[in-house]
Design a protein around this motif. Structure first.
Motif, PDB file in Angstrom:
ATOM      1  N   GLU A  82     103.594  83.245  97.927  1.00 45.20           N
ATOM      2  CA  GLU A  82     102.708  82.873  96.821  1.00 45.20           C
ATOM      3  C   GLU A  82     102.758  83.995  95.798  1.00 45.20           C
ATOM      4  O   GLU A  82     103.362  85.041  96.045  1.00 45.20           O
ATOM      5  CB  GLU A  82     101.269  82.679  97.331  1.00 45.20           C
ATOM      6  CG  GLU A  82     100.697  83.923  98.001  1.00 45.20           C
ATOM      7  CD  GLU A  82      99.423  83.682  98.797  1.00 45.20           C
ATOM      8  OE1 GLU A  82      98.823  82.605  98.672  1.00 45.20           O
ATOM      9  OE2 GLU A  82      99.029  84.593  99.558  1.00 45.20           O
TER      10      GLU A  82
ATOM     11  N   ASN B  72      97.268  77.114  89.933  1.00 46.83           N
ATOM     12  CA  ASN B  72      95.976  77.644  90.382  1.00 46.83           C
ATOM     13  C   ASN B  72      94.875  76.968  89.573  1.00 46.83           C
ATOM     14  O   ASN B  72      95.124  75.949  88.916  1.00 46.83           O
ATOM     15  CB  ASN B  72      95.923  79.174  90.286  1.00 46.83           C
ATOM     16  CG  ASN B  72      96.085  79.695  88.872  1.00 46.83           C
ATOM     17  OD1 ASN B  72      96.038  78.940  87.897  1.00 46.83           O
ATOM     18  ND2 ASN B  72      96.272  80.995  88.736  1.00 46.83           N
TER      19      ASN B  72
ATOM     20  N   ALA C  53     100.293  80.986 103.188  1.00 50.67           N
ATOM     21  CA  ALA C  53      99.678  81.166 101.874  1.00 50.67           C
ATOM     22  C   ALA C  53      98.313  80.493 101.836  1.00 50.67           C
ATOM     23  O   ALA C  53      97.984  79.651 102.681  1.00 50.67           O
ATOM     24  CB  ALA C  53     100.576  80.571 100.789  1.00 50.67           C
TER      25      ALA C  53
ATOM     26  N   MET D  89      96.773  72.785  94.504  1.00 46.38           N
ATOM     27  CA  MET D  89      97.719  72.209  95.458  1.00 46.38           C
ATOM     28  C   MET D  89      97.123  70.962  96.109  1.00 46.38           C
ATOM     29  O   MET D  89      97.766  69.896  96.182  1.00 46.38           O
ATOM     30  CB  MET D  89      98.068  73.240  96.539  1.00 46.38           C
ATOM     31  CG  MET D  89      98.875  72.690  97.701  1.00 46.38           C
ATOM     32  SD  MET D  89      98.909  73.816  99.132  1.00 46.38           S
ATOM     33  CE  MET D  89      99.980  75.105  98.532  1.00 46.38           C
TER      34      MET D  89
ATOM     35  N   TRP E 282     106.700  72.787  98.474  1.00 51.74           N
ATOM     36  CA  TRP E 282     105.879  73.991  98.604  1.00 51.74           C
ATOM     37  C   TRP E 282     106.542  74.918  99.613  1.00 51.74           C
ATOM     38  O   TRP E 282     107.121  74.449 100.593  1.00 51.74           O
ATOM     39  CB  TRP E 282     104.476  73.653  99.118  1.00 51.74           C
ATOM     40  CG  TRP E 282     103.658  72.742  98.266  1.00 51.74           C
ATOM     41  CD1 TRP E 282     103.412  71.416  98.499  1.00 51.74           C
ATOM     42  CD2 TRP E 282     102.949  73.068  97.069  1.00 51.74           C
ATOM     43  NE1 TRP E 282     102.602  70.900  97.517  1.00 51.74           N
ATOM     44  CE2 TRP E 282     102.301  71.896  96.624  1.00 51.74           C
ATOM     45  CE3 TRP E 282     102.805  74.247  96.329  1.00 51.74           C
ATOM     46  CZ2 TRP E 282     101.518  71.859  95.475  1.00 51.74           C
ATOM     47  CZ3 TRP E 282     102.026  74.216  95.182  1.00 51.74           C
ATOM     48  CH2 TRP E 282     101.393  73.038  94.765  1.00 51.74           C
TER      49      TRP E 282
ATOM     50  N   ASN F  92      99.715  79.503  93.829  1.00 54.76           N
ATOM     51  CA  ASN F  92     100.743  78.928  94.687  1.00 54.76           C
ATOM     52  C   ASN F  92     102.010  78.698  93.872  1.00 54.76           C
ATOM     53  O   ASN F  92     101.973  78.616  92.641  1.00 54.76           O
ATOM     54  CB  ASN F  92     100.271  77.600  95.275  1.00 54.76           C
ATOM     55  CG  ASN F  92      99.129  77.766  96.261  1.00 54.76           C
ATOM     56  OD1 ASN F  92      98.018  77.311  96.009  1.00 54.76           O
ATOM     57  ND2 ASN F  92      99.384  78.415  97.380  1.00 54.76           N
TER      58      ASN F  92
END
Length: 250
Positions: free
Chosen positions: A156, A213, A177, A183, A172, A161
């Motif tokens: 991350e 984020n 993380a 997400m 991903w 992320n």
């Protein structure tokens, strides 16, 4: 005037600030408020409750958190709100209201560092490592730090992320993380994604890479000396999904 901080619904005294100032042990969530609305409120409240049970052995009443956020906002409609939970004489909820922040509109540059946050599933207050590497990255002209495992796999960034697209599907990193609220909101909005181990050297082979984020979603254009492709079509898809996520009252 911002920033403004309250602890349990009132301006803090010097004594009340001793615990968070001297003991860096607690948990947080950060959200963007627009017109006194927020995306994914239930995810933020669930994050706080889960972390509180793990760190302090007791639940955290979501209505208590909502009440303190509303009180701290006063007549502020648009803001960044950080909810920090720590234990002094008892578990306390500190709400800080700052100016709003949006996702970057230009491609982001990331510098890599081998570092893994302790207890990575918790958004905790122990952020020295993240801030240390973020500031080193910024001194070298990068926007943020990209954290890697000791084997060179992507985890991350210091505050976000990492989301990739291989031309067929979103991916991903399969690494320890923080499960970010954005997400989870993208998944809720219908985004299908896989989890895979991703090495830093793999990133240029992806069609697009993003950071996600509470600010939103921004493309990544460079990692160390590696150029990362920018793809307008994929960017439109992921930002469209994000914009479809509803806002809800606090």
């Amino acid at each position: 005037m911002l920033p403004r901080t309250e602890i349990d619904g009132r301006p803090p005294t010097a004594d009340e600030l001793l615990a968070p100032a001297l003991f860096n042990y607690g948990h947080v969530t950060v959200m963007q408020i627009r017109a006194k609305l927020v995306r994914g409120l239930d995810l933020h409240l669930a994050r706080l409750d889960s972390a509180n049970r793990e760190l302090f052995g007791e639940p955290l009443d979501p209505e208590r958190v909502r009440r303190h956020i509303r009180h701290a906002l006063l007549d502020t409609s648009d803001a960044t709100v950080r909810v920090s939970v720590f234990r002094g004489a008892s578990v306390a909820v500190m709400v800080t209201v700052r100016p709003p922040a949006d996702a970057a509109t230009t491609p982001q540059s990331l510098r890599t560092f081998a570092y893994q946050r302790p207890a990575p599933h918790i958004k905790h207050t122990g952020t020295f490592g993240q801030l240390f590497y973020r500031d080193l990255a910024r001194r070298d002209g990068f926007d943020d730090a990209l954290l890697l495992t000791s084997s060179g796999h992507v985890i991350e960034t210091s505050i976000a992320n990492l989301l990739c697209h291989d031309g067929d599907t979103f991916v991903w990193p399969n690494a320890p993380a923080l499960p970010g609220t954005t997400m989870q909101l993208l998944r809720r909005a219908g985004m299908l994604a896989e989890r895979r181990p991703i090495r830093c050297s793999d990133l240029p082979s992806y069609r697009a890479v993003f950071v996600t984020n509470s600010h939103g979603i921004a493309p990544v254009g460079r990692v160390d000396g590696l150029r990362i492709p920018l793809n307008a079509g994929i960017t439109e898809v992921v930002t469209g999904l994000y914009e479809s996520i509803p806002w809800e009252p606090i």
